[in-house]
Design an enzyme around this catalytic site. Structure first.
Site, short mmCIF file in Angstrom:
data_model
loop_
_atom_site.label_atom_id
_atom_site.label_comp_id
_atom_site.label_asym_id
_atom_site.label_seq_id
_atom_site.Cartn_x
_atom_site.Cartn_y
_atom_site.Cartn_z
N TYR A 137 -14.09 4.98 -5.44
CA TYR A 137 -13.64 4.38 -4.17
C TYR A 137 -12.64 3.26 -4.44
CZ TYR A 137 -13.78 1.38 -0.02
OH TYR A 137 -13.44 0.60 1.05
N GLU A 183 -13.22 -4.24 -3.44
CA GLU A 183 -13.68 -3.37 -4.52
C GLU A 183 -12.55 -3.06 -5.50
OE1 GLU A 183 -16.72 -2.05 -5.32
OE2 GLU A 183 -17.72 -3.19 -3.74
N SER A 243 -9.37 -3.29 -0.07
CA SER A 243 -10.76 -3.69 -0.27
C SER A 243 -10.95 -4.59 -1.49
CB SER A 243 -11.60 -2.42 -0.45
OG SER A 243 -12.88 -2.73 -0.97
#
Length: 318
Positions: A147, A125, A123
């Site tokens: 996360y 992120e 990801s």
């Protein structure tokens, strides 16, 4: 006939990927966690064409049993606790599923048949507080949520198994990708659902967090094609999958309300409850490597994506 096992098949990406693989002539198996109320709405249209296997990413035994049951050529690791906001409330669970779940899957594949090709859903992120813009495969990670931290663990576990055991494991570093199948808790879908409800007189206000956060938003249906392409390459590798353009949450709001002829400023309010402890301000991916090596690029424009999501929610609310 090739076969594939997809963890997270009931999610947004899993459902689009399953459809894509069925079109390619695959036998498709889905790894699903048994819940008291089955959440199959995204795969309702293909339930008769796929086979679901019960299991849990926190239970290694169930992963091993699933591999034995379907003996796949390819495994797509999409299952995760995937909501950034929730990861702050339940960081340990997020780490167990989104991080350690990947390690359990890789170890199960290694023990069962290390020739199985594995795709790991990484990801944007992971970049978090970005060191450079745009972000590419070589950009250092600095995650800003539990996360993101768990995704970094899954990423490096994948690289480690690739290098240690000569396994065909590829990471797709996907930037934000949305669709009408996006969960309602995600900001994009929260916006388009609210627009539909406000338009139909069922809601008065929309409360949001940081309107200035910028993301590289693409269509999930385009992105699953890149996942499949990665596992067709002779050698495994890691790829940034993105559109290469960035838009703010405010732009998403403006386009969504504008599509139904409403002035967003009359309906949207910023609520401090939705401001995260550590905010990721800007994500912008450089998809050059994916274009060059996979021949992949995003097909759906930002405007087309927003309008597709608003239209789907208008129809649903109506």
């Amino acid at each position: 006939m090739k076969s594939a096992l997809i963890t997270g098949i009931t999610g947004q990406d899993g459902s689009y990927l399953a459809e894509h693989l069925l079109e390619k002539g695959y036998e498709v198996f889905g790894f699903v966690r048994r819940t008291s109320t089955p959440n199959y709405w995204r795969i309702e249209g293909i339930l008769d064409k796929i086979e679901l296997i019960d299991g849990d990413l926190t239970d290694q035994g169930s992963i091993s049993r699933a591999l034995k049951e379907c003996n796949p050529d390819e495994v797509y690791s999409l299952g995760a606790q995937s909501f950034v906001g929730s990861s702050f409330n339940d960081p340990v669970h997020t780490g167990n599923v989104t991080g350690l779940g990947v390690m359990r899957l890789l170890e199960s594949v290694r023990q069962f048949n290390k020739d199985i090709r594995v795709y790991q859903a990484s990801s944007s992120e992971m970049f978090g507080k970005v060191a450079e813009t745009p972000q590419k495969e070589s950009t250092p990670f600095h995650p800003r949520s539990p996360y993101g931290v768990a995704k970094v663990y899954g990423y490096w576990a994948s690289v480690n198994y690739r290098e240690s055991y000569d396994m065909h494991v590829s990471n797709g570093i996907l930037f934000n990708h949305e669709s009408p199948r996006r969960g309602i808790e995600f900001v994009t879908r929260k916006i388009t659902d609210a627009v539909a409800r406000i338009y139909h007189g069922k809601q008065e206000k929309l409360f949001l967090g940081n309107l200035d956060a910028k993301r590289d938003w693409g269509f999930a249906g385009d992105y699953v094609e890149a996942m499949h392409l990665m596992l067709q390459q002779d050698f495994p590798d890691d790829y940034v999958i993105s559109t290469g353009e960035t838009h703010s949450v405010k732009e998403f709001v403006e386009l969504s309300f504008g599509h139904v002829g409403l002035d967003w400023e009359k309906y949207v309010e910023v609520d401090q409850r939705f401001i995260r402890p550590a905010e990721v301000e800007l994500l912008l991916g450089d998809p050059a490597k994916a274009k060059e090596k996979l021949g992949w690029s995003a097909k759906t424009s930002f405007k087309e994506l927003v309008e597709m999501m608003v239209d789907a929610d208008l129809k649903r609310v109506e």
